[in-house]
Design a protein around this motif. Structure first.
Motif, PDB file in Angstrom:
ATOM      1  N   ALA B 321       9.207  23.468 -39.177  1.00 39.99           N
ATOM      2  CA  ALA B 321       8.732  22.621 -38.077  1.00 39.99           C
ATOM      3  C   ALA B 321       7.396  21.969 -38.429  1.00 39.99           C
ATOM      4  CB  ALA B 321       8.613  23.439 -36.805  1.00 39.99           C
ATOM      5  N   THR B 322       6.503  22.725 -39.058  1.00 41.30           N
ATOM      6  CA  THR B 322       5.196  22.159 -39.403  1.00 41.30           C
ATOM      7  C   THR B 322       5.334  21.105 -40.494  1.00 41.30           C
ATOM      8  OG1 THR B 322       4.405  24.389 -39.032  1.00 41.30           O
ATOM      9  CG2 THR B 322       2.821  22.807 -39.867  1.00 41.30           C
ATOM     10  N   GLU B 323       6.164  21.394 -41.483  1.00 40.90           N
ATOM     11  CA  GLU B 323       6.378  20.425 -42.559  1.00 40.90           C
ATOM     12  C   GLU B 323       6.960  19.131 -41.989  1.00 40.90           C
ATOM     13  OE1 GLU B 323       6.946  23.600 -42.694  1.00 40.90           O
ATOM     14  OE2 GLU B 323       6.153  24.376 -44.577  1.00 40.90           O
ATOM     15  N   ALA B 324       7.869  19.281 -41.038  1.00 41.20           N
ATOM     16  CA  ALA B 324       8.481  18.109 -40.423  1.00 41.20           C
ATOM     17  C   ALA B 324       7.425  17.280 -39.694  1.00 41.20           C
ATOM     18  CB  ALA B 324       9.584  18.534 -39.469  1.00 41.20           C
ATOM     19  N   ALA B 325       6.521  17.964 -39.015  1.00 42.41           N
ATOM     20  CA  ALA B 325       5.449  17.254 -38.312  1.00 42.41           C
ATOM     21  C   ALA B 325       4.576  16.493 -39.314  1.00 42.41           C
ATOM     22  CB  ALA B 325       4.606  18.246 -37.510  1.00 42.41           C
ATOM     23  N   LEU B 326       4.334  17.106 -40.468  1.00 48.36           N
ATOM     24  CA  LEU B 326       3.563  16.437 -41.521  1.00 48.36           C
ATOM     25  C   LEU B 326       4.248  15.162 -41.982  1.00 48.36           C
ATOM     26  CD1 LEU B 326       2.448  19.165 -44.102  1.00 48.36           C
ATOM     27  CD2 LEU B 326       1.030  17.876 -42.531  1.00 48.36           C
ATOM     28  N   VAL B 327       5.545  15.258 -42.193  1.00 50.26           N
ATOM     29  CA  VAL B 327       6.287  14.089 -42.670  1.00 50.26           C
ATOM     30  C   VAL B 327       6.219  12.975 -41.638  1.00 50.26           C
ATOM     31  CG1 VAL B 327       8.564  13.197 -43.275  1.00 50.26           C
ATOM     32  CG2 VAL B 327       7.817  15.404 -44.173  1.00 50.26           C
ATOM     33  N   LYS B 328       6.360  13.333 -40.382  1.00 47.43           N
ATOM     34  CA  LYS B 328       6.315  12.293 -39.349  1.00 47.43           C
ATOM     35  C   LYS B 328       4.920  11.662 -39.295  1.00 47.43           C
ATOM     36  CE  LYS B 328       7.025  10.778 -34.726  1.00 47.43           C
ATOM     37  NZ  LYS B 328       5.825  10.435 -34.013  1.00 47.43           N
ATOM     38  N   ASP B 329       3.906  12.489 -39.341  1.00 49.10           N
ATOM     39  CA  ASP B 329       2.539  11.960 -39.270  1.00 49.10           C
ATOM     40  C   ASP B 329       2.275  10.996 -40.438  1.00 49.10           C
ATOM     41  OD1 ASP B 329      -0.065  11.594 -38.404  1.00 49.10           O
ATOM     42  OD2 ASP B 329      -0.822  13.397 -39.371  1.00 49.10           O
ATOM     43  N   LEU B 330       2.601  11.437 -41.642  1.00 45.45           N
ATOM     44  CA  LEU B 330       2.385  10.578 -42.813  1.00 45.45           C
ATOM     45  C   LEU B 330       3.275   9.344 -42.752  1.00 45.45           C
ATOM     46  CD1 LEU B 330       2.390  13.322 -45.602  1.00 45.45           C
ATOM     47  CD2 LEU B 330       0.413  11.942 -44.945  1.00 45.45           C
ATOM     48  N   GLY B 331       4.515   9.547 -42.352  1.00 44.70           N
ATOM     49  CA  GLY B 331       5.499   8.467 -42.365  1.00 44.70           C
ATOM     50  C   GLY B 331       5.153   7.337 -41.417  1.00 44.70           C
ATOM     51  N   THR B 332       4.712   7.694 -40.224  1.00 45.48           N
ATOM     52  CA  THR B 332       4.440   6.648 -39.244  1.00 45.48           C
ATOM     53  C   THR B 332       3.231   5.806 -39.669  1.00 45.48           C
ATOM     54  OG1 THR B 332       3.239   8.297 -37.945  1.00 45.48           O
ATOM     55  CG2 THR B 332       5.486   7.817 -37.278  1.00 45.48           C
ATOM     56  N   PHE B 333       2.300   6.417 -40.368  1.00 43.65           N
ATOM     57  CA  PHE B 333       1.167   5.622 -40.857  1.00 43.65           C
ATOM     58  C   PHE B 333       1.552   4.794 -42.083  1.00 43.65           C
ATOM     59  CE2 PHE B 333      -0.979   8.231 -37.855  1.00 43.65           C
ATOM     60  CZ  PHE B 333      -1.960   7.383 -37.363  1.00 43.65           C
ATOM     61  N   TYR B 334       2.467   5.333 -42.865  1.00 40.17           N
ATOM     62  CA  TYR B 334       2.962   4.551 -44.003  1.00 40.17           C
ATOM     63  C   TYR B 334       3.625   3.250 -43.529  1.00 40.17           C
ATOM     64  CZ  TYR B 334       5.950   2.825 -47.634  1.00 40.17           C
ATOM     65  OH  TYR B 334       6.565   1.974 -48.521  1.00 40.17           O
ATOM     66  N   GLU B 335       4.384   3.347 -42.463  1.00 38.63           N
ATOM     67  CA  GLU B 335       5.062   2.150 -41.941  1.00 38.63           C
ATOM     68  C   GLU B 335       4.061   1.030 -41.661  1.00 38.63           C
ATOM     69  OE1 GLU B 335       7.191   3.647 -38.537  1.00 38.63           O
ATOM     70  OE2 GLU B 335       8.987   4.020 -39.742  1.00 38.63           O
ATOM     71  N   ARG B 336       2.885   1.414 -41.231  1.00 43.03           N
ATOM     72  CA  ARG B 336       1.866   0.401 -40.922  1.00 43.03           C
ATOM     73  C   ARG B 336       1.269  -0.203 -42.182  1.00 43.03           C
ATOM     74  NH1 ARG B 336      -1.092   3.512 -35.900  1.00 43.03           N
ATOM     75  NH2 ARG B 336       0.790   3.534 -34.627  1.00 43.03           N
ATOM     76  N   GLU B 337       1.268   0.571 -43.262  1.00 41.08           N
ATOM     77  CA  GLU B 337       0.757   0.006 -44.517  1.00 41.08           C
ATOM     78  C   GLU B 337       1.626  -1.167 -44.951  1.00 41.08           C
ATOM     79  OE1 GLU B 337      -0.069   2.795 -47.704  1.00 41.08           O
ATOM     80  OE2 GLU B 337      -0.407   4.352 -46.206  1.00 41.08           O
ATOM     81  N   ILE B 338       2.921  -1.062 -44.719  1.00 39.43           N
ATOM     82  CA  ILE B 338       3.822  -2.168 -45.070  1.00 39.43           C
ATOM     83  C   ILE B 338       3.458  -3.395 -44.247  1.00 39.43           C
ATOM     84  CG2 ILE B 338       6.204  -2.997 -44.911  1.00 39.43           C
ATOM     85  CD1 ILE B 338       7.155  -0.231 -45.708  1.00 39.43           C
ATOM     86  N   ILE B 339       3.232  -3.187 -42.971  1.00 34.59           N
ATOM     87  CA  ILE B 339       2.889  -4.321 -42.102  1.00 34.59           C
ATOM     88  C   ILE B 339       1.604  -4.990 -42.590  1.00 34.59           C
ATOM     89  CG2 ILE B 339       2.338  -5.045 -39.751  1.00 34.59           C
ATOM     90  CD1 ILE B 339       3.873  -2.551 -38.772  1.00 34.59           C
ATOM     91  N   ASP B 340       0.616  -4.178 -42.896  1.00 33.82           N
ATOM     92  CA  ASP B 340      -0.655  -4.736 -43.345  1.00 33.82           C
ATOM     93  C   ASP B 340      -0.509  -5.489 -44.664  1.00 33.82           C
ATOM     94  OD1 ASP B 340      -2.564  -4.508 -41.455  1.00 33.82           O
ATOM     95  OD2 ASP B 340      -3.190  -2.488 -42.023  1.00 33.82           O
ATOM     96  N   ALA B 341       0.235  -4.902 -45.594  1.00 40.06           N
ATOM     97  CA  ALA B 341       0.437  -5.583 -46.873  1.00 40.06           C
ATOM     98  C   ALA B 341       1.132  -6.922 -46.647  1.00 40.06           C
ATOM     99  CB  ALA B 341       1.267  -4.701 -47.811  1.00 40.06           C
ATOM    100  N   ALA B 342       2.143  -6.919 -45.800  1.00 45.47           N
ATOM    101  CA  ALA B 342       2.896  -8.152 -45.535  1.00 45.47           C
ATOM    102  C   ALA B 342       1.985  -9.211 -44.918  1.00 45.47           C
ATOM    103  CB  ALA B 342       4.083  -7.857 -44.621  1.00 45.47           C
ATOM    104  N   ARG B 343       1.170  -8.797 -43.978  1.00 45.73           N
ATOM    105  CA  ARG B 343       0.217  -9.719 -43.350  1.00 45.73           C
ATOM    106  C   ARG B 343      -0.734 -10.315 -44.382  1.00 45.73           C
ATOM    107  NH1 ARG B 343      -3.654  -6.712 -40.910  1.00 45.73           N
ATOM    108  NH2 ARG B 343      -4.732  -8.669 -40.608  1.00 45.73           N
ATOM    109  N   LEU B 344      -1.376  -9.412 -45.110  1.00 46.07           N
ATOM    110  CA  LEU B 344      -2.487  -9.835 -45.961  1.00 46.07           C
ATOM    111  C   LEU B 344      -2.031 -10.632 -47.175  1.00 46.07           C
ATOM    112  CD1 LEU B 344      -4.566  -6.557 -45.678  1.00 46.07           C
ATOM    113  CD2 LEU B 344      -4.880  -8.682 -44.408  1.00 46.07           C
ATOM    114  N   LEU B 345      -0.804 -10.399 -47.611  1.00 42.70           N
ATOM    115  CA  LEU B 345      -0.323 -11.117 -48.794  1.00 42.70           C
ATOM    116  C   LEU B 345       0.420 -12.400 -48.434  1.00 42.70           C
ATOM    117  CD1 LEU B 345       0.998  -8.108 -50.917  1.00 42.70           C
ATOM    118  CD2 LEU B 345      -1.000  -9.511 -51.444  1.00 42.70           C
ATOM    119  N   SER B 346       0.660 -12.624 -47.165  1.00 47.21           N
ATOM    120  CA  SER B 346       1.526 -13.765 -46.837  1.00 47.21           C
ATOM    121  C   SER B 346       0.816 -14.917 -46.149  1.00 47.21           C
ATOM    122  CB  SER B 346       2.675 -13.303 -45.948  1.00 47.21           C
ATOM    123  OG  SER B 346       2.172 -12.900 -44.685  1.00 47.21           O
ATOM    124  N   ASP B 347      -0.278 -14.662 -45.476  1.00 43.46           N
ATOM    125  CA  ASP B 347      -0.952 -15.714 -44.722  1.00 43.46           C
ATOM    126  C   ASP B 347       0.014 -16.427 -43.770  1.00 43.46           C
ATOM    127  OD1 ASP B 347      -2.905 -17.426 -43.803  1.00 43.46           O
ATOM    128  OD2 ASP B 347      -2.580 -18.889 -45.408  1.00 43.46           O
TER     129      ASP B 347
END
Lengths: 354, 395
Positions: B321-347
């Motif tokens: 259960a704790t490991e799963a919580a870790l994956v979710k925490d890391l994963g949801t922030f990773y999803e935002r990194e994609i958004i930021d990269a897409a924004r910043l590289l695309s104008d």
């Protein structure tokens, strides 16, 4: 539980005992002065840990690459100041080139993209080149170099006494020396197509990723323990939600580093996409090194940045190892180029290929 | 963390590899045929596609065959899920049944309930939704106030649920409600009831998302009768039942892949020879998803009960259960990194409903970004849970 898992668990327990019993503050302090610990090397060598992952018929201790990875991670958890990763890399070069193994400690060169030239000298070879940041060159019994000859790539062993060695160190005071080879005689050499500077760098990066994972585990454990002891404002600081959430983030970074680096070892062992796996591991681990080390120090307060407290043995290594064999930016650019070259529709198949 | 897991041994078995190609080919053909339009952020509800997927045996695939399942491994299910997510295929019409209500019924449901619902879910013909949150019970789920009173032959429900995704399309939903007054231990007296959505006394009202989309609903109960045979498990055991199976649900690929199609379109946009800055960004994003996938796979592999065990029920001896919580925490922030990269590289100045796929994905991802760190356990709840496990060792 499979046999392989059981053997791994026994190995991990044995290695943990060796390091836990012998690595202490005194040994680590002495190693800061000497660049390594000869005493610890003898003990670890007697326990046959350096050649785990090299087949017994080739003179190694047997076990898989993943077993070797597990040992490197544990050694790093204890900040073991010995050329364990380097000896493993050297042994890999030797066995791939069909050369006999030699007793360690060993190291490898070049590690920073320089070139060592090899020239035939009768039946033997001579080596020339200046290489920097060679790990534990001062300490090793032999250097195993990957040199360039007109005939191709050459793996050769060199006696460090035949080289001019200028001591240097990384942030953790581990020996990282300049080595000047001026027509130095190779003791044993073989031309090879089995290894390249790129594959050596890849293996080196994997080793450092695993070591980062181990050092992060140590720093996390120290941080959790400290938070449970340190009292401020009348409470253990672990009772503050702000601290708890930082520790949780730290645990996430550590788990990501362990997962990525151990996974990459498995991929390399099974012959999967090693570049994707190792680049990912080094990128992820180096990032975790930054996040984790900063949280560790923040939780510890001022005591954490002193040389009296154990944390710095872990964090200095994290800051050194993330740069070695390529930092996260270098690996990310290379990985990004190869993913882009495969095209958008190749991205998902590549990610799920191994 | 992950002490029981050997990451170096993580590898997909041949069955999963074969399935990977099969699902990929199926989805490619469906997309070529124009069966569905891709939207990011909230998985879409497409009953026709879910039926096709069900017909291929890809819903409830880990369940026993006698309930319409395929008795396949968790890794097969993992592969199926990630292939769907990789192209953001609509799966809301079977998602909740496949992931939550089905496994709950397998574990706690009566034989009648299993016979009635599981094969229908697996065929993609019966859509479940979830009735958990209420206006005053979000992260603090035990604060639910919806009440079920004992009546002849069953229960009578009054109250309100909120944030029910696709409640306007689903056939029924699992409702967590209070069947006994709060007697001090707030986790007691809660029960899970199956409520059919299309019946008198149930009112479904839309709650529109900030971009105007309709995914969420509020649902009102006005003397809704639920017969005894629609009680899941034991009366009063609702809390234990909903909290016992979080690991798999919390750590799946849906926790780090909801913006992945934007990454693909970003790579397409940047071309095959990106500059150094773009290449570095692509490399970082690649390393991020590769690492998360290993962690998520590790949990699926470790919880897999293996052949011979009761299919569909995770291995009871491991607690991740704790490991799963870790994956979710890391994963949801990773999803935002994609958004930021897409924004910043695309104008690009994003626009709702843009014609260009990359631009539409970007807009949809940006507005949906706050959702992922809230649903299924907020960042703060997860970190609290992880910290308790870390610090518990001290006591």
């Amino acid at each position: 539980m499979s046999d392989a898992t059981e053997i791994r668990n026994m190995l991990v327990d044995a290695a943990t005992r060796v390091f836990a019993d012998h690595v202490d503050a005194k040994l680590l302090d002495a190693a800061k002065r000497d660049g390594w610990s000869a005493d610890l090397w003898r003990i670890v060598s007697d326990a046959q840990l350096p050649l785990i992952g090299i087949a017994e018929e080739k003179g190694g201790s047997g076990g898989s690459l993943s077993d070797q990875a597990a040992v490197l991670r544990i050694a790093a958890r204890y900040a073991a100041p010995i050329p364990l990763a380097e000896t493993a890399l050297a042994a890999w070069l030797l066995t791939e080139a069909g050369l006999p193994l030699i007793d360690g400690p060993l190291t490898i060169a070049p590690v920073r993209g320089e070139t060592i030239q090899a020239k035939r000298d009768g039946a033997s070879w001579r080596l020339t080149g200046r290489v920097s940041r060679v790990p534990f060159a001062r300490a090793c019994r032999r250097l195993v170099v990957l040199a360039t000859a007109t005939e191709g790539l050459l793996v050769a062993t060199v006696d460090p006494a035949q080289c001019k060695i200028t001591a240097g160190s990384n942030l953790a005071f581990e020996s990282r020396d300049a080595v000047d080879l001026d027509n130095a005689p190779a003791e044993n050499a073989a031309l090879t197509t089995a290894v390249t500077p790129a594959t050596l760098r890849l293996r080196g990066a994997l080793a450092r990723a695993l070591q980062i994972a181990g050092a992060l585990e140590a720093a996390l454990e120290l941080s959790v323990r400290y938070a449970g002891e340190r009292v401020q404002f009348g409470r253990k600081i672990a009772e503050f939600q702000a601290i708890q959430h930082e520790l949780a983030r730290f645990a996430g970074e550590t788990a990501a580093a362990v997962g990525a680096s151990m996974s990459a070892a498995g991929v390399l062992e099974r012959g999967g996409d090693a570049h994707l796996a190792v680049a990912s591991a080094k990128i992820r681990c180096s990032r975790a090194a930054q996040e984790g080390s900063m949280i560790a120090h923040q939780v510890h307060g001022a005591i954490g940045f002193t040389d009296r407290y154990a944390l710095h043995h872990a964090t200095l290594r994290l800051w050194a190892w993330r740069e070695e064999f390529g930092n996260e930016a270098m690996w990310a650019e290379a990985l990004g180029r190869s993913m882009a070259a495969a095209g958008a529709d190749g991205l998902w198949p590549a990610l799920t290929g191994n | 963390m992950f002490q029981q897991v050997d990451f170096s041994a993580l590898d997909l078995p041949p069955s999963a590899r074969a399935l990977q190609l099969e699902v990929r080919a199926f989805l490619r053909a469906e997309m070529a045929a124009g069966t569905f339009e891709v939207h990011l952020g909230h998985t879409e509800f497409n009953a026709a596609l879910s039926k096709k997927i069900g017909a291929r045996g890809w819903i409830g695939m880990t369940w026993p065959k006698r309930y319409g399942g395929q008795e396949r491994s968790y890794l097969d299910r993992f592969v199926m899920t990630e292939e769907m997510l990789a192209v953001a295929a609509p799966c809301a019409a079977h998602w909740f049944g496949d992931r939550q209500t089905g496994p709950s019924l397998l574990r706690y449901g009566s034989e009648t309930q299993r016979q009635r619902f599981l094969p229908a879910i697996a065929r993609g013909e019966f859509a479940f939704a979830l009735g958990m949150s209420e206006p005053n019970a979000g992260s603090d789920l035990a604060a639910v106030k919806t009440r079920a009173e004992r009546v002849d032959g069953g229960w009578k429900i009054n109250g309100q649920k909120v944030w029910t995704s696709w409640g306007h399309k689903a056939d029924a939903f699992f409702v967590l409600c209070r069947t006994a007054p709060d007697s001090g231990n707030r986790h007691d007296g809660l029960s899970q009831l199956i409520v059919e959505l299309k019946q008198p006394g149930v009112t479904v009202r839309p709650i529109y998302f900030m971009d105007g989309g309709h995914h969420f609903n509020e649902i009102f109960f006005d003397d809704v009768f639920v017969p005894d045979d629609m009680v899941v498990g034991d009366i009063g055991a609702g809390w234990r039942q909903i909290t016992s199976e979080l690991a798999l649900e919390r750590s799946g690929p849906e926790r780090y892949m909801t913006t992945f199609p934007l990454f693909v379109e970003l790579v397409r946009r940047l071309g095959k020879s990106p500059d150094a800055r773009a290449a570095e960004m692509i490399g970082r994003l690649t390393a991020g998803i590769w690492s998360l996938r290993r962690m998520s796979l590790a949990i699926a592999m470790t919880l897999d009960p293996g052949p011979g065990a009761e299919f569909g029920t995770p291995k009871a001896t491991v607690d991740l259960a704790t490991e799963a919580a870790l994956v979710k925490d890391l994963g949801t922030f990773y999803e935002r990194e994609i958004i930021d990269a897409a924004r910043l590289l695309s104008d690009v100045e994003p626009e709702h409903g843009a014609k260009n796929l990359f631009e539409r994905f970007l807009a949809e991802s940006i507005v949906a970004a706050p959702v992922s760190t809230l649903r299924g356990g907020t960042t703060q709840v997860l970190r609290g849970l992880i910290a308790r496990k870390l610090l518990g060792r001290l006591k």
